[in-house]
Design a protein around this motif. Structure first.
Motif, PDB file in Angstrom:
ATOM      1  N   TRP A 281       0.834  -1.207   0.000  1.00 44.48           N
ATOM      2  CA  TRP A 281       0.000   0.000   0.000  1.00 44.48           C
ATOM      3  C   TRP A 281       0.860   1.245   0.000  1.00 44.48           C
ATOM      4  CZ3 TRP A 281       0.604  -2.647   4.688  1.00 44.48           C
ATOM      5  CH2 TRP A 281      -0.199  -3.773   4.849  1.00 44.48           C
ATOM      6  N   ARG A 282       0.180   2.352  -0.254  1.00 42.71           N
ATOM      7  CA  ARG A 282       0.862   3.638  -0.072  1.00 42.71           C
ATOM      8  C   ARG A 282       0.708   4.030   1.386  1.00 42.71           C
ATOM      9  NH1 ARG A 282      -0.565   7.688  -4.709  1.00 42.71           N
ATOM     10  NH2 ARG A 282       0.657   8.867  -3.204  1.00 42.71           N
ATOM     11  N   GLN A 287       1.136   8.286   8.375  1.00 46.28           N
ATOM     12  CA  GLN A 287       2.340   7.445   8.370  1.00 46.28           C
ATOM     13  C   GLN A 287       3.510   8.203   7.734  1.00 46.28           C
ATOM     14  OE1 GLN A 287       0.539   4.087   6.368  1.00 46.28           O
ATOM     15  NE2 GLN A 287       0.716   2.773   8.177  1.00 46.28           N
ATOM     16  N   GLY A 313      -4.950  -0.166  15.064  1.00 46.36           N
ATOM     17  CA  GLY A 313      -5.140  -0.355  13.626  1.00 46.36           C
ATOM     18  C   GLY A 313      -4.685   0.803  12.761  1.00 46.36           C
ATOM     19  N   SER A 314      -3.981   1.766  13.341  1.00 47.50           N
ATOM     20  CA  SER A 314      -3.581   2.935  12.552  1.00 47.50           C
ATOM     21  C   SER A 314      -2.350   2.658  11.693  1.00 47.50           C
ATOM     22  CB  SER A 314      -3.339   4.132  13.469  1.00 47.50           C
ATOM     23  OG  SER A 314      -2.348   3.820  14.415  1.00 47.50           O
ATOM     24  N   GLY A 315      -1.733   1.487  11.880  1.00 43.31           N
ATOM     25  CA  GLY A 315      -0.621   1.117  11.000  1.00 43.31           C
ATOM     26  C   GLY A 315       0.752   1.491  11.529  1.00 43.31           C
ATOM     27  N   LYS A 316       0.970   1.281  12.824  1.00 42.38           N
ATOM     28  CA  LYS A 316       2.276   1.593  13.408  1.00 42.38           C
ATOM     29  C   LYS A 316       3.358   0.652  12.888  1.00 42.38           C
ATOM     30  CE  LYS A 316       0.510   1.387  17.617  1.00 42.38           C
ATOM     31  NZ  LYS A 316      -0.938   1.419  17.326  1.00 42.38           N
ATOM     32  N   THR A 317       2.939  -0.602  12.628  1.00 45.10           N
ATOM     33  CA  THR A 317       3.938  -1.584  12.215  1.00 45.10           C
ATOM     34  C   THR A 317       4.660  -1.149  10.938  1.00 45.10           C
ATOM     35  OG1 THR A 317       2.371  -3.175  13.066  1.00 45.10           O
ATOM     36  CG2 THR A 317       4.298  -4.066  11.971  1.00 45.10           C
ATOM     37  N   PRO A 464      -5.791   3.702   7.949  1.00 42.42           N
ATOM     38  CA  PRO A 464      -5.585   3.428   6.528  1.00 42.42           C
ATOM     39  C   PRO A 464      -6.922   3.455   5.788  1.00 42.42           C
ATOM     40  CG  PRO A 464      -4.346   1.869   7.841  1.00 42.42           C
ATOM     41  CD  PRO A 464      -5.195   2.658   8.782  1.00 42.42           C
ATOM     42  N   ARG A 467     -11.229   1.164   5.163  1.00 45.08           N
ATOM     43  CA  ARG A 467     -11.854   0.440   6.274  1.00 45.08           C
ATOM     44  C   ARG A 467     -13.360   0.624   6.199  1.00 45.08           C
ATOM     45  NH1 ARG A 467      -7.644   0.108  10.336  1.00 45.08           N
ATOM     46  NH2 ARG A 467      -5.940  -0.714   9.105  1.00 45.08           N
ATOM     47  N   ASP A 569      -2.882  -9.092  14.685  1.00 46.40           N
ATOM     48  CA  ASP A 569      -3.311  -8.528  13.411  1.00 46.40           C
ATOM     49  C   ASP A 569      -3.666  -9.633  12.428  1.00 46.40           C
ATOM     50  OD1 ASP A 569      -3.702  -6.526  11.432  1.00 46.40           O
ATOM     51  OD2 ASP A 569      -1.734  -7.002  10.603  1.00 46.40           O
ATOM     52  N   PRO A 571      -6.051  -9.568   9.396  1.00 51.60           N
ATOM     53  CA  PRO A 571      -6.977  -8.707   8.645  1.00 51.60           C
ATOM     54  C   PRO A 571      -8.209  -9.450   8.145  1.00 51.60           C
ATOM     55  CG  PRO A 571      -4.713  -8.430   7.859  1.00 51.60           C
ATOM     56  CD  PRO A 571      -4.700  -9.575   8.814  1.00 51.60           C
ATOM     57  N   ARG A 598      -9.737  -4.780  10.269  1.00 52.67           N
ATOM     58  CA  ARG A 598      -8.413  -4.281   9.914  1.00 52.67           C
ATOM     59  C   ARG A 598      -8.162  -4.428   8.429  1.00 52.67           C
ATOM     60  NH1 ARG A 598      -5.581  -3.903  14.832  1.00 52.67           N
ATOM     61  NH2 ARG A 598      -3.498  -4.186  14.011  1.00 52.67           N
TER      62      ARG A 598
HETATM   63  P1  ADP Z   1      -1.390  -0.977  14.833  1.00 52.27           P
HETATM   64  O1  ADP Z   1      -1.154   0.487  14.698  1.00 52.27           O
HETATM   65  O2  ADP Z   1      -2.597  -1.294  15.652  1.00 52.27           O
HETATM   66  O3  ADP Z   1      -0.166  -1.716  15.285  1.00 52.27           O
HETATM   67  P2  ADP Z   1      -0.978  -2.408  12.361  1.00 52.27           P
HETATM   68  O4  ADP Z   1       0.343  -1.846  12.095  1.00 52.27           O
HETATM   69  O5  ADP Z   1      -1.052  -3.813  12.839  1.00 52.27           O
HETATM   70  O6  ADP Z   1      -1.780  -1.478  13.363  1.00 52.27           O
HETATM   71  O7  ADP Z   1      -1.853  -2.207  11.051  1.00 52.27           O
HETATM   72  C1  ADP Z   1      -3.226  -2.504  11.007  1.00 52.27           C
HETATM   73  C2  ADP Z   1      -3.635  -3.056   9.660  1.00 52.27           C
HETATM   74  O8  ADP Z   1      -3.597  -2.032   8.670  1.00 52.27           O
HETATM   75  C3  ADP Z   1      -2.710  -4.147   9.194  1.00 52.27           C
HETATM   76  O9  ADP Z   1      -3.476  -5.202   8.673  1.00 52.27           O
HETATM   77  C4  ADP Z   1      -1.876  -3.475   8.153  1.00 52.27           C
HETATM   78  O10 ADP Z   1      -1.412  -4.394   7.228  1.00 52.27           O
HETATM   79  C5  ADP Z   1      -2.818  -2.451   7.559  1.00 52.27           C
HETATM   80  N1  ADP Z   1      -2.138  -1.243   7.028  1.00 52.27           N
HETATM   81  C6  ADP Z   1      -1.114  -0.588   7.600  1.00 52.27           C
HETATM   82  N2  ADP Z   1      -0.760   0.485   6.880  1.00 52.27           N
HETATM   83  C7  ADP Z   1      -1.606   0.528   5.831  1.00 52.27           C
HETATM   84  C8  ADP Z   1      -1.758   1.418   4.712  1.00 52.27           C
HETATM   85  N3  ADP Z   1      -0.972   2.470   4.557  1.00 52.27           N
HETATM   86  N4  ADP Z   1      -2.736   1.142   3.819  1.00 52.27           N
HETATM   87  C9  ADP Z   1      -3.539   0.061   3.987  1.00 52.27           C
HETATM   88  N5  ADP Z   1      -3.447  -0.812   5.004  1.00 52.27           N
HETATM   89  C10 ADP Z   1      -2.489  -0.585   5.928  1.00 52.27           C
END
Ligand code: ADP
Ligand code: MG
Length: 703
Positions: A281-282, A287, A313-317, A464, A467, A569, A571, A598
């Motif tokens: 993804w972008r 992020q 679920g905000s995409g910290k990973t 992201p 959703r 996680d 999805p 997610r």
């Molecule tokens: P958290 O912030 O709770 O740790 P995660 O990093 O696990 O969240 O990300 C939550 C979900 O969103 C995951 O399934 C991840 O693959 C997805 N994700 C993360 N970044 C994006 C993005 N930029 N676009 C789409 N999906 C994303």
């Protein structure tokens, strides 16, 4: 309680294991201290700072007729009838009456002596929670005592209820604490008051001893309701001390960071662009912003010390992955610490997948790995081979040494202190790794500024795209059959379902459905659909198989506990059922619900309750209305009910024992100044305070 003929001195019907505590608690300092160490406490502070989870009011008797369902109370009545019934299962029923009404005490597990002890005409005092059962009002498994003749006086203070520690029940712990406070009152045992009175006098003039006595033995008349507001000076005094300890630990790290040197990374735009193109993804705008802030830290010779906050679920990973990319392309090592093995496994898979284009090792330090496996990880680490290594707090073990540790990421943690040790293991280079701490616990910016004064902060304030949202529905437990029908339809439609229970087995004291029971029920209700059962007592390899099986769709229903609360996680999971939702804290429910929705499918969250107090109802309502962590956190405080002194343990990384950020926000504002003053005036107290509140025990997620 000692048994004499089973009657006069009362029979405690507590089903806890028999206490290992000695009949007579030693009354001199040395033997007392030896005794608590024998029982598994590290010392007097460990005993006294293990604060109660909640209180029960046994200081007053409530007329049976005045009770409302869901109310916890002490009643006193005469035994009218005691009977063993077999419908539907063997149970002991005892009817008592007090002139205002009658009530049944119902036991599914009991000794014959209980049956014979509850003789017609005797007086019973019972503490329980009122339910409306088939026979009218009832208490299930109440704590009770039977009396013949004269009644002893009621308790002078509220009863504190403690979390069970290994082998020791709440009641023995209460006795030990009472003994400790007694010794202290007679100056035979001392505890250092680390806060100068000048620091607390303006808003809570009480000593540490008074504060501890207050929380362990709140005087009768102070109702649970009043305590729930947290205005008693003894409560504020301790909350402040705890918050201060946290602020001090942050301050310590920051000071330690000052003047420290780190290896500056070089980040080239072109390779970064290429890497970003390999991602599925972008980046979201949030992020991008966070990554930009992190990247500008990483290229400096001053080590990064940054907190990344982002709702569930905000995409910290993904931001962590970019940090890993930067480290690896600089031939460095990155250590990622997660709170549970489950998360370590998950991150391992994610990091491996995303970092594959770099062809560098992503290692995992599992607690269970064999000697040779460990060696194959520890050797390259010590040699400085560029890699990512993931682990729990086992990354801090002495034998783990890094040759070229450039960055450290700590996921879902709020506590500081331990991670400092990592720089000690950076072999001889004298350089400090850059550090990123990630958390999903919602803290408003202003509060975060006080608690984490001096740390840089980034936020992911956007989810992201794509959703579909989650609909949340609330069900009474009586509608279980209907829920099962619904689940069946969902299974047929190919959905993947989490079913979370508050406990593992039936015989764990607190009420609520056990995962094992729900597992059996679901297997019966959903023939043809395999169901998995995952909880904290299921070991590493099997646990992994279960979670992988669920991830890959080999089974569609996973019955589990709050072990999946943080970070998991998957999805593809779209349905979250929370059984006994009224027993969990609002933020905990929010975290659990964050396990679904997610991916790009819409989600459904089903909250099942058994017994709904008005407060619990408003809590579940909040969840139905919003999925915004910050908003939920604020509501949580407003509706914290009586008796829920410490609420249900909130988590998602936030592990204060008694303080609460919203509730104690006025205290929070005092922290930066107080921390500075204490460090100036009494530097020794700083270390002792941090040790007292944060030392050693990290209470990593477990369930
Ligand atoms: P958290 O912030 O709770 O740790 P995660 O990093 O696990 O969240 O990300 C939550 C979900 O969103 C995951 O399934 C991840 O693959 C997805 N994700 C993360 N970044 C994006 C993005 N930029 N676009 C789409 N999906 C994303
Ligand atoms: Mg996460």
């Amino acid at each position: 309680m000692r048994r004499r003929n089973g009657i006069e001195s009362g029979v405690e019907a507590d089903r806890h294991e028999p206490p290992r505590i000695r009949q007579r608690i030693p009354r001199d300092r040395e033997s007392f201290l030896a005794e608590i160490v024998r029982l598994g406490f590290r010392g007097i502070e460990d005993l006294l700072f293990d604060l109660p989870l909640r209180y029960e009011d046994e200081t007053r008797v409530i007329p049976i007729g005045a009770l409302v369902p869901g109310q916890a109370a002490l009643v006193q009545g005469t035994v009218e009838l005691t009977d063993i019934r077999y419908t539907p299962r063997r149970q002991l029923l005892c009817r008592i009456a007090d002139g205002s009404g009658h009530l049944h005490l119902r036991f599914f597990h009991f000794y014959n002596s209980q049956y014979t002890g509850l003789k017609r005409g005797l007086i019973v005092r019972a503490y329980g929670i009122l339910r409306d059962g088939g026979l009218g009002r009832e208490f299930i498994h109440p704590r009770y005592r039977v009396f013949k003749g004269s009644l002893p006086p009621l308790k002078p203070c509220l009863t504190a209820v403690y979390a069970k520690r290994a082998g020791l029940g709440s009641r023995p712990q209460e006795q030990l604490i009472a003994a400790a406070l007694d010794l202290m009152a007679h100056n035979r045992l001392e505890l250092t008051d680390l806060l100068p009175p000048a620091l607390t006098r303006p808003w809570a003039s009480c000593s540490l001893f008074e504060a501890l006595r207050g929380v362990h033995q709140p005087p009768a008349g102070l109702h649970a309701e009043a305590l729930g507001k947290w205005l008693a000076p003894f409560q504020r005094r301790l909350a402040f001390e705890e918050l201060l300890a946290h602020a001090l630990s942050v301050q310590k790290i920051r000071m330690d960071w000052e003047g420290a040197q780190s290896q500056p990374l070089t980040i080239h735009a072109k390779p970064l662009e290429h890497f970003l193109e390999t991602l599925p993804w972008r980046l979201t705008r949030a992020q991008q912003r966070a990554w930009h802030e992190i990247a500008s830290d990483l290229v400096r010779t001053k080590p990064m010390l940054r907190l990344l906050q982002g709702d569930v679920g905000s995409g910290k990973t993904l931001v962590a992955i970019l940090t890993a990319w930067a480290t690896l392309t600089n031939q460095g090592q990155l250590a990622v610490m997660a709170p549970t093995e489950l998360l370590v496994e998950q991150h391992h898979a994610t990091f491996q997948r995303f970092l594959a284009p770099l062809c560098q090792p992503v290692l995992k330090l599992a607690s269970r790995s064999s000697r040779s496996q460990r060696r194959s990880i520890l050797e390259p680490l010590a040699a400085g081979t560029p890699c990512v290594v993931l682990g729990t707090q086992n990354l801090f073990q002495r034998e783990v040494a890094f040759g070229r540790l450039l960055t450290v990421i700590i996921d879902e943690q709020h506590r500081f202190g331990v991670e400092q040790r990592l720089d000690l293991v950076n072999k001889g280079s004298g350089l400090r790794p850059h550090q990123l701490i990630m958390t999903a616990t919602p803290i408003p910016r202003t509060l975060a500024m006080s608690l984490y004064a001096g740390l840089d902060q980034s936020r992911l304030d956007e989810l992201p795209p794509g959703r579909q949202g989650i609909t949340t529905t609330i069900f009474p437990a009586e509608r279980r059959t209907e829920i099962m029908h619904r689940l069946r339809a969902l299974c047929e439609a190919g959905q993947r379902i989490f079913w979370v229970c508050p406990k593992i087995e039936e015989n764990e004291g607190s009420g609520g459905r056990a995962a094992e029971t729900a597992f059996d029920e679901l297997r019966k209700a959903l023939p043809g659909f395999p169901v998995g059962l995952l909880h904290g007592r299921i070991g590493g390899a099997e646990r992994q198989q279960l979670i992988d099986g669920f991830r890959e769709g080999r089974f569609q229903v996973l019955v589990t506990t709050t072990i999946v609360e943080v970070g998991v996680d998957i999805p593809e999971a779209t349905v979250m059922v929370i059984d006994g939702a009224e027993r969990l804290g609002l933020l905990q429910l929010h975290q659990l619900r964050g396990r679904i929705g997610r991916g790009s499918h819409s989600g459904q969250c089903l909250l099942i309750y058994e017994n709904l107090t008005p407060d619990a109802r408003s809590r579940l309502e909040v969840l139905r209305q919003s999925s915004d962590g910050f908003w939920i956190a604020e509501r949580d405080l407003e509706i914290r009910g009586p008796g829920e002194i410490w609420g249900a343990r909130q988590s998602g990384g936030l592990t204060f024992r008694i303080a609460e950020l919203y509730r104690d926000r006025d205290l929070l504002a005092l922290l930066p100044e107080a921390a500075r003053r204490l460090a100036d005036e009494n530097p020794q107290a700083v270390d002792s305070l941090v040790e007292r509140w944060l030392g050693g025990d990290l209470r990593f997620g477990s369930a």
